[in-house]
Scaffold this motif. Sequence first.
Motif, mmCIF file in Angstrom:
data_model
loop_
_atom_site.group_PDB
_atom_site.id
_atom_site.type_symbol
_atom_site.label_atom_id
_atom_site.label_comp_id
_atom_site.label_asym_id
_atom_site.label_seq_id
_atom_site.Cartn_x
_atom_site.Cartn_y
_atom_site.Cartn_z
ATOM 1 N N ALA A 126 39.261 54.627 33.103
ATOM 2 C CA ALA A 126 40.276 53.939 33.904
ATOM 3 C C ALA A 126 40.560 52.558 33.321
ATOM 4 O O ALA A 126 39.768 52.025 32.536
ATOM 5 N N PRO A 127 41.683 51.951 33.681
ATOM 6 C CA PRO A 127 41.936 50.564 33.259
ATOM 7 C C PRO A 127 40.830 49.625 33.741
ATOM 8 O O PRO A 127 40.206 49.859 34.782
ATOM 9 N N THR A 128 40.606 48.544 32.999
ATOM 10 C CA THR A 128 39.505 47.634 33.302
ATOM 11 C C THR A 128 39.596 47.005 34.688
ATOM 12 O O THR A 128 38.562 46.843 35.347
ATOM 13 N N PRO A 129 40.773 46.609 35.209
ATOM 14 C CA PRO A 129 40.804 46.117 36.593
ATOM 15 C C PRO A 129 40.301 47.141 37.601
ATOM 16 O O PRO A 129 39.638 46.774 38.583
ATOM 17 N N VAL A 130 40.586 48.420 37.367
ATOM 18 C CA VAL A 130 40.071 49.465 38.250
ATOM 19 C C VAL A 130 38.549 49.546 38.145
ATOM 20 O O VAL A 130 37.843 49.674 39.155
ATOM 21 N N SER A 131 38.026 49.459 36.921
ATOM 22 C CA SER A 131 36.579 49.465 36.744
ATOM 23 C C SER A 131 35.929 48.292 37.459
ATOM 24 O O SER A 131 34.865 48.415 38.066
ATOM 25 N N SER A 132 36.584 47.141 37.401
ATOM 26 C CA SER A 132 36.067 45.962 38.081
ATOM 27 C C SER A 132 35.995 46.182 39.580
ATOM 28 O O SER A 132 35.036 45.753 40.238
ATOM 29 N N LEU A 133 36.957 46.859 40.132
ATOM 30 C CA LEU A 133 36.981 47.117 41.573
ATOM 31 C C LEU A 133 36.034 48.238 41.969
ATOM 32 O O LEU A 133 35.299 48.133 42.959
ATOM 33 N N VAL A 134 36.031 49.315 41.171
ATOM 34 C CA VAL A 134 35.210 50.479 41.490
ATOM 35 C C VAL A 134 33.726 50.143 41.427
ATOM 36 O O VAL A 134 32.939 50.518 42.308
ATOM 37 N N HIS A 135 33.315 49.411 40.407
ATOM 38 C CA HIS A 135 31.887 49.195 40.173
ATOM 39 C C HIS A 135 31.334 47.985 40.901
ATOM 40 O O HIS A 135 30.160 47.674 40.747
ATOM 41 N N SER A 136 32.163 47.301 41.661
ATOM 42 C CA SER A 136 31.646 46.141 42.377
ATOM 43 C C SER A 136 31.560 46.384 43.878
ATOM 44 O O SER A 136 30.492 46.217 44.475
ATOM 45 N N SER A 137 32.654 46.825 44.492
ATOM 46 C CA SER A 137 32.664 46.807 45.955
ATOM 47 C C SER A 137 33.297 48.024 46.608
ATOM 48 O O SER A 137 33.347 48.069 47.839
ATOM 49 N N THR A 138 33.769 49.007 45.868
ATOM 50 C CA THR A 138 34.480 50.102 46.544
ATOM 51 C C THR A 138 33.785 51.449 46.370
ATOM 52 O O THR A 138 32.927 51.794 47.167
ATOM 53 N N LEU A 139 34.121 52.178 45.330
ATOM 54 C CA LEU A 139 33.743 53.593 45.260
ATOM 55 C C LEU A 139 32.234 53.796 45.243
ATOM 56 O O LEU A 139 31.680 54.539 46.057
ATOM 57 N N VAL A 140 31.534 53.147 44.320
ATOM 58 C CA VAL A 140 30.108 53.426 44.161
ATOM 59 C C VAL A 140 29.287 52.837 45.305
ATOM 60 O O VAL A 140 28.174 53.309 45.576
ATOM 61 N N THR A 141 29.803 51.799 45.961
ATOM 62 C CA THR A 141 29.061 51.206 47.066
ATOM 63 C C THR A 141 29.286 51.942 48.386
ATOM 64 O O THR A 141 28.591 51.653 49.369
ATOM 65 N N ALA A 142 30.248 52.875 48.427
ATOM 66 C CA ALA A 142 30.493 53.630 49.657
ATOM 67 C C ALA A 142 29.281 54.470 50.033
ATOM 68 O O ALA A 142 28.918 54.566 51.221
ATOM 69 N N GLY A 143 28.628 55.081 49.044
ATOM 70 C CA GLY A 143 27.440 55.868 49.323
ATOM 71 C C GLY A 143 26.294 55.016 49.841
ATOM 72 O O GLY A 143 25.584 55.406 50.782
ATOM 73 N N VAL A 144 26.107 53.840 49.237
ATOM 74 C CA VAL A 144 25.048 52.933 49.701
ATOM 75 C C VAL A 144 25.330 52.475 51.128
ATOM 76 O O VAL A 144 24.430 52.434 51.975
ATOM 77 N N TYR A 145 26.585 52.161 51.412
ATOM 78 C CA TYR A 145 26.941 51.696 52.754
ATOM 79 C C TYR A 145 26.723 52.788 53.795
ATOM 80 O O TYR A 145 26.258 52.515 54.910
ATOM 81 N N LEU A 146 27.043 54.037 53.441
ATOM 82 C CA LEU A 146 26.825 55.151 54.375
ATOM 83 C C LEU A 146 25.341 55.323 54.678
ATOM 84 O O LEU A 146 24.949 55.506 55.846
ATOM 85 N N VAL A 147 24.497 55.259 53.656
ATOM 86 C CA VAL A 147 23.062 55.404 53.875
ATOM 87 C C VAL A 147 22.513 54.207 54.661
ATOM 88 O O VAL A 147 21.586 54.358 55.465
ATOM 89 N N ILE A 148 23.093 53.009 54.460
ATOM 90 C CA ILE A 148 22.685 51.844 55.252
ATOM 91 C C ILE A 148 22.978 52.090 56.728
ATOM 92 O O ILE A 148 22.152 51.789 57.603
ATOM 93 N N ARG A 149 24.133 52.652 57.033
ATOM 94 C CA ARG A 149 24.476 52.934 58.424
ATOM 95 C C ARG A 149 23.554 53.984 59.034
ATOM 96 O O ARG A 149 23.274 53.958 60.234
ATOM 97 N N PHE A 150 23.083 54.940 58.208
ATOM 98 C CA PHE A 150 22.202 55.995 58.700
ATOM 99 C C PHE A 150 20.726 55.625 58.569
ATOM 100 O O PHE A 150 19.869 56.439 58.891
ATOM 101 N N TYR B 275 23.622 58.172 68.114
ATOM 102 C CA TYR B 275 22.511 59.115 68.001
ATOM 103 C C TYR B 275 21.567 58.800 66.855
ATOM 104 O O TYR B 275 20.527 59.456 66.712
ATOM 105 N N VAL B 276 21.899 57.828 66.007
ATOM 106 C CA VAL B 276 21.175 57.669 64.754
ATOM 107 C C VAL B 276 19.718 57.252 64.998
ATOM 108 O O VAL B 276 18.834 57.581 64.199
ATOM 109 N N GLU B 277 19.448 56.579 66.097
ATOM 110 C CA GLU B 277 18.079 56.154 66.374
ATOM 111 C C GLU B 277 17.251 57.223 67.081
ATOM 112 O O GLU B 277 16.052 57.035 67.277
ATOM 113 N N TYR B 278 17.887 58.314 67.471
ATOM 114 C CA TYR B 278 17.189 59.355 68.222
ATOM 115 C C TYR B 278 17.100 60.666 67.453
ATOM 116 O O TYR B 278 16.811 61.697 68.041
ATOM 117 N N MET B 279 17.364 60.632 66.156
ATOM 118 C CA MET B 279 17.273 61.845 65.352
ATOM 119 C C MET B 279 15.822 62.105 64.983
ATOM 120 O O MET B 279 15.185 61.292 64.309
#
Length: 577
Positions: A213-237, A173-177
Amino acid sequence: MSWKCSMHLTSMVMLLLGCLVSGTLSLKFLMSESVWLIEWDIISISSSCLVMTLIFDWMSLMFLSFVLFISSMVLYYSGDYMHGDSNFDRFMYLVIAFVMSMGVMIVSPNLVSILLGWDGLGLVSFALVMYYQNEKSANAAMMTVLSNRVGDVAILLSISLMFAMGGWNFVYYVEYMDDSVHMLSLKFLVILAGMTKSAQIPFSAWLPAAMAAPTPVSSLVHSSTLVTAGVYLVIRFSPALEGSSSQSFLLIISCLTMFMAGLGANFEYDLKKIIALSTLSQLGVMISILSLGFQELAFFHLLTHALFKALLFMCAGVVIHSVKEYQDIRNMGGLVGSMPLTSVCMTLANFALCGMPFLAGFYSKDLILEIAFMSSVNFISFVLYVLATGLTVCYTFRLIFYSLSTTFNMSGCSGVVDNSSLMLNPMIGLSMGAVLMGCSLSWLIFPEPYMICLSLGLKTLPLVVSVLGALIGYMMNMCLVSEALKSLMFYGSSVVAGSMWFLPFLSTFKFSEMSLKLGEKVRIGGDFGWSEFYGGQGVYLGALKSGSVIQMSQETSVKIFMKSFVLWGVVVVFMYM
């Protein structure tokens, strides 16, 4: 080999195999332009079906391969960074759960299944941010999870709005909203969810706070997981946002975010918070070009940024590990001589962040700036783009000056050496990605290059601004160090610029105070007031009174009274007849 060693090695191998499979499939799907959509009907309610749906196209598989590759490097890196931690196994399980939640979110075109991965990210991030179990970590975790709950509520409300469309598979439906009130509300809720996860203004305060958080978690969160989830959702929409009024709102918010983050990073002295603010600035870049309608370009920068930002956090973790856990960059300095390999990787990641030709960040960031200058952006957005680009190079060279090239400012007990292969090997792997993946992805995603038509001034503007930012960031801080706290002359301006425009203060103390006062009024006037009067207690008292009346009417004395009353009535009537 002990379990602690074998655990991170086994998880790294498994994630690398998954990365290889998903990367190969993404290339196959990209060349053949095919999409696999797998559906599983769980339950049917009214005319809507609850369906577990998985989408496999070149975008989801390529993003998944990057997430798995960076996660494998982070887990391998954690084998030495978290060595000796009493809860090492719990940490590894939490990181794996974090990656699995992100994977569920990536391959889900269904809002209900997206919510599973979305909430999984929020829950596991809460556990990881408060991993060290002190007061600072607990406060940061509460700020993180409560800020992200706004996005969770937005996803829940958007699920209820999509119920009227007959299903939750938004890819249909995303193209017909259209721009009806119903669809505008749905678009606003999706944008709100993306803003909270990607920490756009006014939800920016939780991102630097999550550095507890521990630095390995920061490395994961700020590169490809938590913060990019919002960008990816908006890309899909993004097809639903084209031509709507929400694009202008998203553009000005993202431009303000990247300007605010770049300005704040120039007044910050915490190493991890400087890198976190640079993540916030780059998230603003992604959202801004996404608001202009170039979703593939935003996705391109999302992938390249993930590589060099994970590398930058890993280098920061090695530095912090070596300098007796200090995070203040003023207590560092002269790391080039004692940690040459880490310094090379850190400088490489910093140059990629600045958009240095021909590193990974150059191919995406320079193209974003040129496309933005070609587009019909307003003057305020144009100025914010230029200033944010200059500020990025400025705080990067400031970081290089304080940590790598100035005099040795550390304690004599600091063992500053490059002697851990478990931490250096994944850094070398990500360094190769930061050098090679920019050009490789540009050839894959954009086989036909963009036609750029700019004047000479606009074409050279990013280069001129970057050079000026580098000179200001390096030379000005050199003067400030030699001239003994000259920045105190501008103390008020420094406080405003370095405090993220008081967003942490507004997000914690004032917001908590107002919400607690409002909650107390609702409790007194609602729970103990009107809801008690018309709710449970009121219904109970009303039923009790009505029951007593019914009981009295059924007693014998009442019946005798009623009979005598009727008899006397009849007598009175006959007397007056």
